[in-house]
Design an enzyme around this catalytic site. Sequence first.
Site, PDB file in Angstrom:
ATOM      1  N   GLU A 181      -7.085  10.692  13.797  1.00  0.00           N
ATOM      2  CA  GLU A 181      -7.838  10.521  12.551  1.00  0.00           C
ATOM      3  C   GLU A 181      -9.309  10.839  12.795  1.00  0.00           C
ATOM      4  O   GLU A 181      -9.913  10.315  13.729  1.00  0.00           O
ATOM      5  CB  GLU A 181      -7.741   9.078  12.046  1.00  0.00           C
ATOM      6  CG  GLU A 181      -6.337   8.616  11.738  1.00  0.00           C
ATOM      7  CD  GLU A 181      -6.312   7.149  11.292  1.00  0.00           C
ATOM      8  OE1 GLU A 181      -7.366   6.613  10.907  1.00  0.00           O
ATOM      9  OE2 GLU A 181      -5.234   6.549  11.355  1.00  0.00           O
ATOM     10  N   HIS A 238       0.856  -1.191   0.000  1.00  0.00           N
ATOM     11  CA  HIS A 238       0.000   0.000   0.000  1.00  0.00           C
ATOM     12  C   HIS A 238       0.885   1.232   0.000  1.00  0.00           C
ATOM     13  O   HIS A 238       1.948   1.226   0.621  1.00  0.00           O
ATOM     14  CB  HIS A 238      -0.815   0.086   1.302  1.00  0.00           C
ATOM     15  CG  HIS A 238      -1.811  -1.003   1.476  1.00  0.00           C
ATOM     16  ND1 HIS A 238      -3.146  -0.829   1.222  1.00  0.00           N
ATOM     17  CD2 HIS A 238      -1.673  -2.279   1.893  1.00  0.00           C
ATOM     18  CE1 HIS A 238      -3.793  -1.959   1.477  1.00  0.00           C
ATOM     19  NE2 HIS A 238      -2.913  -2.861   1.887  1.00  0.00           N
ATOM     20  N   HIS A 252      -2.667  -0.670  12.051  1.00  0.00           N
ATOM     21  CA  HIS A 252      -1.759   0.456  12.276  1.00  0.00           C
ATOM     22  C   HIS A 252      -2.026   1.160  13.599  1.00  0.00           C
ATOM     23  O   HIS A 252      -3.109   1.051  14.163  1.00  0.00           O
ATOM     24  CB  HIS A 252      -1.802   1.443  11.114  1.00  0.00           C
ATOM     25  CG  HIS A 252      -3.180   1.965  10.768  1.00  0.00           C
ATOM     26  ND1 HIS A 252      -4.126   1.213  10.133  1.00  0.00           N
ATOM     27  CD2 HIS A 252      -3.735   3.186  10.945  1.00  0.00           C
ATOM     28  CE1 HIS A 252      -5.218   1.923   9.925  1.00  0.00           C
ATOM     29  NE2 HIS A 252      -5.015   3.129  10.419  1.00  0.00           N
ATOM     30  N   HIS A 284      -5.746   0.010  15.233  1.00  0.00           N
ATOM     31  CA  HIS A 284      -6.922  -0.338  14.448  1.00  0.00           C
ATOM     32  C   HIS A 284      -6.557  -0.936  13.105  1.00  0.00           C
ATOM     33  O   HIS A 284      -5.399  -1.022  12.720  1.00  0.00           O
ATOM     34  CB  HIS A 284      -7.879   0.850  14.296  1.00  0.00           C
ATOM     35  CG  HIS A 284      -7.292   2.067  13.644  1.00  0.00           C
ATOM     36  ND1 HIS A 284      -6.358   2.865  14.241  1.00  0.00           N
ATOM     37  CD2 HIS A 284      -7.528   2.626  12.438  1.00  0.00           C
ATOM     38  CE1 HIS A 284      -6.043   3.866  13.455  1.00  0.00           C
ATOM     39  NE2 HIS A 284      -6.731   3.743  12.340  1.00  0.00           N
TER      40      HIS A 284
HETATM   41 FE   FE2 Z   1      -6.581   4.578  10.501  1.00  0.00          FE
END
Ligand code: FE2
Length: 494
Positions: A375, A326, A369, A407
């Site tokens: 966020e 990614h 992560h 998460h």
């Molecule tokens: Fe996230």
Amino acid sequence: MGEAPSLSFDTRTFHWTDAKSKAITRPQDPYNYLQGFGNEHQSEFIPGALPIGQNSPQICPFGLYAEQVTGTSFAASRSHSMRNFLYRRRPACVHSTYEKIPDNPTIESSFLNPSKDLHSIPSQLSWSPFKIPAKEAAVIDFTKGIHTLGGSGQPNVREGIAYHIFAINSSMKNTAFVNTDGDFLIVAQEGHLDIFTELGHIYLQPSEICVIQQGLRFKVDIVEKHSPSGARGYIIETWGTKWELPELGPLGGFGLANPRDFLFPTADIDTSSSGPWKIVSKQEGRYYAISQDQTPFDVVAWHGNYIPYKYDLTKFVYHNTVSVDHTDPSINTVLTAKSRDLHAPLCDFLVFGPRWDVAQNTFRPPYFHRNCASEFLARIYGLEVAGGRSEVFAPGGASYEAGFTPHGNADQRTIGAMHVDLKPMRVGENQLTFMLESCRSLLFTNWALKDSGVLVAEDIPASTWDTVPDRFGENEEAIKFLKAMNRASTSLVM
Ligand SMILES: [Fe+2]
């Protein structure tokens, strides 16, 4: 020649270009715009209203008055200097004295005072859609309909940020608003807005964002035809910094949000209203007001670079890996607001719309992560389930993860994704989501945690994570190695 195909812009749009429009705006937008982020622009409502070759003629064309507005210090470097000259019927100083008016009690602008009723969050929060007030209950315009969720810092030291939502059922009647604290980045989510700024009109509908800078006057009207339930959206208020396009580095000259897709208003004046007018001024989160007989929207011509602007998020040009793994989500940055720490932005505004996922030999869901950034996610439209602790509820709600909250995706797709036959596929279809990444850990208001009435008590039960098995503990080869090292432990073997 056959009939031209009808233009189709809706939530199924994969990218703006699918509609094959020759216009730079959606069909509902009645206004003309200038193009180009970071440009010097100029506009005149009447030809000849802009002075040529100077800013302050002894007598301006048509008897207008010249007025400068600076958004940065006079001596800011050329690359950062932001200022305008406005040519208007009456200078802005023609008004009554300032009077204190009732505050909007749900606006918060100080996150430095630990004795205040502000709350730190160790992990995660989610909200169902914020309620749009019924018109029968109370008339709520933009000045009254702003509610602060959380923030960090304080405007009088030009440091920090606040996240707000707005939920309104009424246009502003002979009333303008000016935020002397900082810039507003406004995200339309429900309903269409007609925003009259001193520099002209900005039409805003879901999928579009706009920035209205500190000190500029504006008026928010609801376009009734497209807003049967009123209007709702998000506001990111920044103090002491300006939104910029992110650097492109090895991407080269184009990509992500391209500068020419940012739209700037053209000069327009209000000839339909009659006085008196009220201008509500927000300073340190408090409300003050001045009144005047004339409309504040009387700027016949202007030039400069301190100009409100808008951008359609469906024009974003996505980039990501075309082989394996990614690219970090920062690759989805539309705009970034720097902090005084050169290596940690105050806020990145990211978009997640429809795009292709082509990575091979790769675990395609977001990697697990723990990020130093906080966020904040909110869905503008669409109901595709994201899954996991980054779950976003229905459009008009939001979720927040404090920095270092562990998460990833918790649903069955997490495990299933390890076994699927990977083919290029479209992801994120029929939806549009934005995310705010901030180096700040936010403090949240009572309105966010209680009075909004939409905080979700427990969105992802902790037991959800029990579905993530200890596969290492069941791996025969691993068990063999552990036994050989005399490290086998029943606690490792499920
Ligand atoms: Fe996230």
